[in-house]
Structures are given as structure tokens and as C-alpha cells.
Design an enzyme around this catalytic site. Structure first.
Site, mmCIF file in Angstrom:
data_model
loop_
_atom_site.group_PDB
_atom_site.id
_atom_site.type_symbol
_atom_site.label_atom_id
_atom_site.label_comp_id
_atom_site.label_asym_id
_atom_site.label_seq_id
_atom_site.Cartn_x
_atom_site.Cartn_y
_atom_site.Cartn_z
ATOM 1 C CB CYS A 42 8.854 92.290 45.583
ATOM 2 S SG CYS A 42 9.076 92.669 47.302
ATOM 3 C CB CYS A 45 5.934 93.245 48.302
ATOM 4 S SG CYS A 45 7.217 94.424 47.906
ATOM 5 N NE ARG A 392 -28.921 95.977 66.695
ATOM 6 C CZ ARG A 392 -29.025 95.325 67.844
ATOM 7 N NH1 ARG A 392 -29.962 95.651 68.693
ATOM 8 N NH2 ARG A 392 -28.196 94.355 68.157
ATOM 9 C CD1 TRP A 399 -25.563 88.927 61.872
ATOM 10 C CD2 TRP A 399 -24.100 87.238 61.639
ATOM 11 N NE1 TRP A 399 -24.682 89.258 60.856
ATOM 12 C CE2 TRP A 399 -23.778 88.233 60.698
ATOM 13 C CE3 TRP A 399 -23.332 86.077 61.674
ATOM 14 C CZ2 TRP A 399 -22.714 88.126 59.807
ATOM 15 C CZ3 TRP A 399 -22.266 85.955 60.787
ATOM 16 C CH2 TRP A 399 -21.971 86.972 59.870
ATOM 17 C CG HIS A 448 -19.893 90.587 50.921
ATOM 18 N ND1 HIS A 448 -20.745 91.651 50.912
ATOM 19 C CD2 HIS A 448 -18.783 90.999 50.287
ATOM 20 C CE1 HIS A 448 -20.179 92.674 50.294
ATOM 21 N NE2 HIS A 448 -18.985 92.300 49.901
ATOM 22 C CD1 TRP A 471 -16.596 86.312 68.151
ATOM 23 C CD2 TRP A 471 -14.660 85.363 67.508
ATOM 24 N NE1 TRP A 471 -15.560 87.110 68.596
ATOM 25 C CE2 TRP A 471 -14.369 86.556 68.219
ATOM 26 C CE3 TRP A 471 -13.610 84.604 67.016
ATOM 27 C CZ2 TRP A 471 -13.071 86.995 68.426
ATOM 28 C CZ3 TRP A 471 -12.310 85.045 67.235
ATOM 29 C CH2 TRP A 471 -12.054 86.213 67.932
ATOM 30 C CG HIS A 474 -21.176 88.348 63.596
ATOM 31 N ND1 HIS A 474 -22.137 87.942 64.479
ATOM 32 C CD2 HIS A 474 -21.571 89.573 63.173
ATOM 33 C CE1 HIS A 474 -23.060 88.883 64.582
ATOM 34 N NE2 HIS A 474 -22.733 89.888 63.803
ATOM 35 C CE LYS A 493 -23.715 95.956 61.405
ATOM 36 N NZ LYS A 493 -24.881 96.790 61.689
ATOM 37 C CD1 TRP A 496 -20.710 92.132 70.612
ATOM 38 C CD2 TRP A 496 -20.150 89.973 70.498
ATOM 39 N NE1 TRP A 496 -21.564 91.434 71.443
ATOM 40 C CE2 TRP A 496 -21.235 90.095 71.382
ATOM 41 C CE3 TRP A 496 -19.635 88.692 70.276
ATOM 42 C CZ2 TRP A 496 -21.803 89.020 72.044
ATOM 43 C CZ3 TRP A 496 -20.208 87.610 70.932
ATOM 44 C CH2 TRP A 496 -21.280 87.773 71.794
HETATM 45 P P1 FAD Z 1 -25.424 92.121 64.053
HETATM 46 O O1 FAD Z 1 -24.147 92.213 63.320
HETATM 47 O O2 FAD Z 1 -26.592 91.577 63.317
HETATM 48 O O3 FAD Z 1 -25.159 91.233 65.353
HETATM 49 C C1 FAD Z 1 -26.222 90.739 66.151
HETATM 50 C C2 FAD Z 1 -25.729 90.530 67.557
HETATM 51 O O4 FAD Z 1 -24.738 89.516 67.572
HETATM 52 C C3 FAD Z 1 -25.036 91.745 68.161
HETATM 53 O O5 FAD Z 1 -25.966 92.603 68.737
HETATM 54 C C4 FAD Z 1 -24.117 91.115 69.184
HETATM 55 O O6 FAD Z 1 -24.838 90.842 70.377
HETATM 56 C C5 FAD Z 1 -23.744 89.795 68.557
HETATM 57 N N1 FAD Z 1 -22.461 89.823 67.866
HETATM 58 C C6 FAD Z 1 -21.861 90.854 67.229
HETATM 59 N N2 FAD Z 1 -20.689 90.459 66.716
HETATM 60 C C7 FAD Z 1 -20.546 89.157 67.012
HETATM 61 C C8 FAD Z 1 -19.527 88.198 66.759
HETATM 62 N N3 FAD Z 1 -18.406 88.527 66.116
HETATM 63 N N4 FAD Z 1 -19.709 86.939 67.207
HETATM 64 C C9 FAD Z 1 -20.820 86.587 67.904
HETATM 65 N N5 FAD Z 1 -21.800 87.454 68.180
HETATM 66 C C10 FAD Z 1 -21.673 88.730 67.744
HETATM 67 N N6 FAD Z 1 -25.215 93.556 55.874
HETATM 68 C C11 FAD Z 1 -24.613 94.289 54.927
HETATM 69 O O7 FAD Z 1 -24.911 95.477 54.809
HETATM 70 N N7 FAD Z 1 -23.634 93.751 54.113
HETATM 71 C C12 FAD Z 1 -23.266 92.437 54.220
HETATM 72 O O8 FAD Z 1 -22.412 91.942 53.481
HETATM 73 C C13 FAD Z 1 -23.897 91.629 55.208
HETATM 74 N N8 FAD Z 1 -23.597 90.319 55.351
HETATM 75 C C14 FAD Z 1 -24.283 89.562 56.247
HETATM 76 C C15 FAD Z 1 -23.999 88.201 56.372
HETATM 77 C C16 FAD Z 1 -24.727 87.398 57.246
HETATM 78 C C17 FAD Z 1 -24.400 85.935 57.362
HETATM 79 C C18 FAD Z 1 -25.789 87.961 58.016
HETATM 80 C C19 FAD Z 1 -26.621 87.093 58.921
HETATM 81 C C20 FAD Z 1 -26.059 89.311 57.936
HETATM 82 C C21 FAD Z 1 -25.309 90.120 57.058
HETATM 83 N N9 FAD Z 1 -25.541 91.493 56.961
HETATM 84 C C22 FAD Z 1 -24.894 92.250 56.030
HETATM 85 C C23 FAD Z 1 -26.374 92.171 57.979
HETATM 86 C C24 FAD Z 1 -25.472 92.729 59.099
HETATM 87 O O9 FAD Z 1 -24.391 91.855 59.397
HETATM 88 C C25 FAD Z 1 -26.211 92.927 60.420
HETATM 89 O O10 FAD Z 1 -26.822 91.718 60.782
HETATM 90 C C26 FAD Z 1 -27.281 94.009 60.369
HETATM 91 O O11 FAD Z 1 -26.731 95.221 59.897
HETATM 92 C C27 FAD Z 1 -27.863 94.242 61.779
HETATM 93 O O12 FAD Z 1 -26.789 94.620 62.623
HETATM 94 P P2 FAD Z 1 -26.839 94.602 64.198
HETATM 95 O O13 FAD Z 1 -26.322 95.900 64.708
HETATM 96 O O14 FAD Z 1 -28.164 94.190 64.676
HETATM 97 O O15 FAD Z 1 -25.749 93.507 64.670
#
Ligand code: FAD
Length: 539
Positions: A42, A45, A392, A399, A448, A471, A474, A493, A496
Site C-alpha cells: 500500500c 503505508c 569508552r 570517532w 554496521h 555527525w 554517530h 549515550k 549529541w
Molecule cells: P562515543 O560514541 O565513542 O563518542 C565519543 C565522543 O564523541 C563523545 O564523548 C562526544 O563528545 C562526541 N560525540 C558523541 N556523539 C557525537 C556526534 N553525533 N557527532 C560528533 N561527536 C559526537 N559499538 C557497538 O557496540 N556497536 C556498533 O555498531 C558500533 N559501531 C561503531 C562505529 C564506529 C565508526 C565507531 C568509531 C565506533 C563504533 N562503536 C560501536 C563503538 C561506540 O560507538 C562507542 O564509540 C563506544 O561505545 C564508546 O562510547 P563513548 O561513550 O565513549 O562515546
């Protein structure tokens, strides 16, 4: 992946039901259910699926009391069940109260008519959300979801005795006018968080208003565990600002998924500083620390890549490109950038198709050190410190590094000229994508990321898009991981930057939170720009 047509996947924050699971899910459930019966053939939908996904994302934290779900009536196995539930038109949205009997075929949810006049998805989402609140508030005693917090207002009689009392939790009082939904929405938004209890009161309660000296509505009044109390300044009187501010209070933590309410210990420890380890490095979350970038490179070069005995073919090219991008775009001078430049020149000068990784390590660890170019030989997390080991650290720093590189590429648009990388529309993202796919130790994360890159990276047309794509991506990962075991409770998390970092990045359209992408771009350029880097704790 269980797919309902191709409209919804398990990546969406909703439950995909089928003939086998519908009755067992909604019958005598501890939560209420909102179910969209749709048909994947649909056209309406298909259009409507984006609205439904916005709603599911918007109320994701309410899941323990009301679950958003879908069922595809176009799948053969579901024909009979859709008929049994009286579905004749698509989409049909029904709700089921908690603890509903097996005979319940659901009550039609009228909100789907909203927006037929073209008033837009966000308006529909707001109306549906309000109806969900009404459902949660208006039910018989039997139909009450097990974990539903009180949504009724409290009076001065209930609240005034709490002033000046010590407590294990914060108590937040939202004072609002009778027609406002903010108080109830914020109560539900905080459902998955421990350390704070949210209550609502009405602006017509004169005794309370006089005691708290509140004159504008809605307002947020906070009772601290140490018995002090104060009105909090809310930059914009919007649901998202109220909720974010409370989630950011020290010691307020997301409850681990699948666990009950956590004890007050976390809060008390956080307030007294006991949760921090002896070697904790104090830092300011508005800054970015070069020590994290150095630690990222240390780990990447000496640990992650060192698991490869040899680099050859595609792997070698990816490594070379990564080193080139860092050498050209690393935002501060000094020994790290000298080292990366020397490594980059060396890699482009060697004619080999196959490189023993030991040679890279020798160069990084010995030869360059002699020439005064060195990379710290230890991990020194600062902005990426976790509250305990295993949280972390490295992924956080990776990132951070790539966000910085996208911002630097925008600030130095010609930096990648003559590297062969500039022909790609988003060279930094492409290098990151190839690195994640090939070398990043968490294979599932790499997969992913690759999926996300394959579906939308080709829409990046310029350096600004490049910053914003990363951004946005992330934030999608943040949303997916919130409350999972990799979520550090001290650094939950969340979307952000939050309102405390960038209030102007957040807006509301018809009651639904939206980003002001122009302001986000300005913020990212500043936050990840060279002048915001702190050398504290650096080598
Ligand atoms: P992080 O997510 O690592 O962020 C680090 C810092 O970046 C934050 O403290 C904040 O200051 C800043 N930040 C936060 N959000 C944003 C944003 N939107 N834009 C810009 N800056 C920002 N883990 C899994 O379990 N499954 C996954 O599929 C997975 N995929 C990942 C993919 C990538 C490319 C990377 C680099 C990491 C991935 N991870 C995944 C790890 C996860 O995303 C986190 O990096 C990890 O859990 C540590 O989290 P953290 O709390 O330190 O914050």
C-alpha cells in the site's frame, strides 16, 4: 534480520509482530501496545512508515510502559490474523491496554486521521504522542502498565513537606498549566533513568507557587539529594530541553537494559566523587584533548594494525591512505604530525606490494624516535576516559579523530590535493569507511558502518556535508547503543550535542524535536576545530 516487507527492519526502534507473536505479545502484557497493521504493497503505508519511525524513535524510552509495533498484513502468514483483528483498511492503528484479555481485538487509535490535511508528519507525531499519554493516564486499575509512573499532578500538600528533606534521589517538579503535556512526557522520558524522580504540579496551586516563587510556566524546580532546592533555568521551554537537563544531572544514569531500577549507590558515589578512580584525569567536556588523539594513533598503529603480520594489496593501500589523511589534516604541529608525515612519505616511496608490519613498527618505535619524532607509548584517555575498564577509550577516540579530520578538511580545502584522494567527494569518510571495514577490531561495528556508508555516503557532495554526515551517523549509533552494555552509565549515550553544549542546535517543530543543521555545523566547526584542542596531558 527479520524484515516486515522492506518497510521496517530490526534496526528500527519498534517491535515487528507476526501471526505467531501478536496474541502472545499483547495478551496480558505488562505494558500497553500501539500496533500499526499495514500492508507493504500500500503506497500510503510506504509514505506513512517514515512518520511511524519518527514516532517510535521519539518515544523509544517509553517502551517499558507502551510499545510501538507493526504487523504486515501483506505477508501470507499474516492474512488470517489481520482478518481476525478486523483490519480492512491500511494502515489501521490499534492500541491494547496492558493486561488485556485474549479476546481483546484492540481499540482503534484515531490519530491516523491527523495530518490528512497536509499538516505534516511532525504534527501527527505530536498528536499521537499526546494520545499515548492519555491512554497511559486513563485506564482501569487492572489495565495499568506495571512500570507506569504516576502521571497525575501532585499538590502543595504532597510537595511542600519534601522541601529541605535529604533524599537518595533528585526530585524534579515540573510546574505547568493544565493543558500542557510536557510534565507527563518528561516523566515518561526519564523512565529508563535512575537517580531522579519527576513529578508534576499545576500552576493554579497558589500555595506551591508562592513557596517556590515560580511565575512562568512550564518551569522546572529541583530538590537536590543534599536537601537544597532551586528553580532551574531552561533555555527553551520545550520537552527535549527539560528531559536533557535532567538526564545530564550528576549521577543520573540510564538503567541497563533489562534490569530493574538501580540502587541509589551510583548517584551517591558520583556525588561524593567515589566512583572516580585514583588516576582520573579531570577534563572539560567543551574541549577536545590531543592526548585522546595521540592515544588513538598509539593504539591503532601499535595494537590494532600489529595483529596483521603483513599488509598487502588493498590493505596496504588503505593503510597508506589513512596515514596520508592524518599527515595532511592533523590539526596541530609537533612530533606526532612529523611522525605521520615521515611515515606517509616512506610508505609512498617504497615500491613493495607486500609490507611486513614489523617494519612499520620498527620505524615508529626506533628510527623515528631517534630523530625526535615520537608517539606516546601509552594510552592516556582524557575526554574518552571510561568510568571503568573496558568502557569508552579507543572507539571514542577514533570517532573524535575522524570528526576532527572532517572539520580540518573543510578548514583546509586544498590539503589533500595531489594525494589521489581529492577525486572522491568525501575522501575523509571514504578512508574512514575502508579503515573500519578492513581493520577495526569490532567486526560487527565495521559491518554496521559499511551498511550506513553504502546506503547514504554517496549523497555527500561537499566538505560541509562530510562533517554533517559523520555527525548524523554517530548519532544513529548513539541511539542504537543507548542502554546497552557498552554504554558507560557515567557518560550515557544521547543525541549529541545536548542543549548544554549547543542550545541553538535544538528546535521544536509542532512539538517534535528537530535539529537546526546550520547551527550544528557552526558548532561542530568550533568544537572540533584546531583552536578548541587542549594539550593538557599530552606528550
Ligand atoms: P562515543 O560514541 O565513542 O563518542 C565519543 C565522543 O564523541 C563523545 O564523548 C562526544 O563528545 C562526541 N560525540 C558523541 N556523539 C557525537 C556526534 N553525533 N557527532 C560528533 N561527536 C559526537 N559499538 C557497538 O557496540 N556497536 C556498533 O555498531 C558500533 N559501531 C561503531 C562505529 C564506529 C565508526 C565507531 C568509531 C565506533 C563504533 N562503536 C560501536 C563503538 C561506540 O560507538 C562507542 O564509540 C563506544 O561505545 C564508546 O562510547 P563513548 O561513550 O565513549 O562515546
Amino acid at each position: 534480520v527479520r524484515v516486515a516487507g522492506s518497510l521496517y527492519t530490526k534496526e528500527d526502534p519498534l517491535v515487528i509482530l507476526s501471526s505467531g507473536s501478536l496474541k502472545s505479545s499483547v495478551t496480558n502484557s505488562s505494558s500497553a501496545w500501539l500496533l500499526q497493521f499495514f500492508s507493504s504493497w500500500c503506497g500510503h503505508c510506504v509514505q506513512y512508515s517514515s512518520t511511524w519511525k519518527i514516532l517510535a524513535e521519539d518515544v523509544k524510552d517509553w517502551q517499558t510502559v507502551i510499545v510501538v509495533s507493526v504487523l504486515d498484513c501483506a505477508q501470507e502468514e499474516n492474512y488470517d490474523i489481520c482478518r481476525e483483528f478486523g483490519v480492512q483498511l491500511y494502515p489501521t492503528i490499534k492500541y491494547f491496554h496492558a493486561h488485556s484479555p485474549e479476546s481483546d481485538r484492540g481499540t482503534i487509535f484515531r490519530a491516523q486521521d491527523v495530518g490528512q490535511d497536509g499538516s505534516g508528519a511532525d504534527r501527527q507525531v505530536q498528536v499521537m504522542r499526546h494520545l499515548m499519554v492519555d491512554i497511559l493516564q486513563n485506564h482501569t486499575k487492572l489495565e495499568r502498565p506495571d512500570h507506569c509512573p504516576p502521571l497525575e499532578t501532585y499538590s502543595s500538600e504532597d510537595l511542600l513537606p519534601l522541601l529541605g528533606q535529604r533524599s537518595e534521589y533528585y526530585t524534579a517538579i515540573i510546574v505547568e498549566e493544565p493543558e500542557s503535556y510536557i510534565g507527563r512526557e518528561v516523566i515518561l522520558d526519564l523512565l529508563m533513568f535512575s537517580g531522579v524522580e519527576v513529578k508534576r504540579a499545576l500552576s493554579s496551586d497558589r500555595l506551591l507557587m508562592d513557596a517556590l516563587k515560580i511565575t512562568t510556566f512550564p518551569s522546572l524546580y529541583l530538590l537536590h539529594p543534599n536537601s537544597t532546592h532551586t528553580e532551574l533555568h531552561i533555555e527553551k521551554k520545550q520537552r527535549f530541553f527539560f528531559s536533557s537537563l535532567l538526564k545530564m544531572l550528576p549521577g543520573v544514569q540510564r538503567k541497563p537494559r533489562g534490569f530493574g531500577r538501580t540502587s541509589a549507590t551510583g548517584l551517591l558515589e558520583a556525588l561524593s566523587g567515589k566512583a572516580t578512580s585514583v588516576s582520573w584525569r579531570t577534563f572539560n567536556s567543551v574541549k577536545v584533548y590531543t592526548a585522546d588523539l595521540e592515544s588513538a594513533l598509539h593504539y591503532l598503529l601499535r595494537v590494532e594494525l600489529a595483529t596483521h603480520d603483513y599488509l598487502e594489496g588493498e590493505e596496504l593501500n588503505i593503510f597508506k591512505d589513512f596515514v596520508t589523511v592524518v599527515a595532511k589534516l592533523y590539526p596541530v604541529g609537533g612530533s606526532v604530525v612529523k611522525l605521520m608525515k615521515t611515515l606517509s612519505n616512506w610508505l609512498s616511496s617504497i615500491p613493495l606490494q607486500r609490507l611486513s608490519y614489523q617494519k612499520v613498527l620498527d620505524l615508529v618505535d626506533n628510527k623515528m624516535r631517534i630523530a625526535g619524532m615520537f608517539l606516546g607509548a601509552e594510552l592516556r584517555w582524557v575526554g574518552c576516559q571510561g568510568s571503568r575498564a573496558g568502557l569508552r577509550g579507543y572507539p571514542c577516540s577514533l570517532w573524535t579523530l575522524f570528526h576532527i579530520l572532517t572539520v580540518q578538511h573543510d578548514a583546509m580545502p586544498t590539503a589533500l590535493e595531489n594525494t589521489g584522494l581529492e577525486e572522491e567527494a568525501a575522501p575523509v569518510l571514504q578512508v574512514m569507511r575502508r579503515y573500519m571495514r578492513t581493520f577495526f577490531g569490532c567486526g560487527e561495528c565495521g559491518r554496521h558502518f559499511e551498511q550506513a556508508a553504502a546506503s547514504s555516503m554517496d549523497q555527500v557532495e561537499n566538505k560541509e556535508d562530510q562533517i554533517l554526515w559523520l555527525w548524523d551517523q554517530h548519532n544513529r549509533v548513539n541511539a542504537r547503543l543507548a542502554g546497552t552494555l557498552s554504554d558507560d552509565p557515567q557518560f550515557p549515550k544521547a543525541l549529541w550535542p545536548g542543549p548544554t553544549l549547543c542550545a541553538s542546535c535544538h528546535e521544536e517543530k509542532n512539538g517534535v524535536h528537530i535539529w537546526n543543521r546550520n547551527k550544528v555545523l557552526v558548532f561542530l566547526r568550533q568544537h572540533y576545530g584546531a583552536s578548541n584542542l587542549s594539550p593538557k596531558y599530552s606528550i
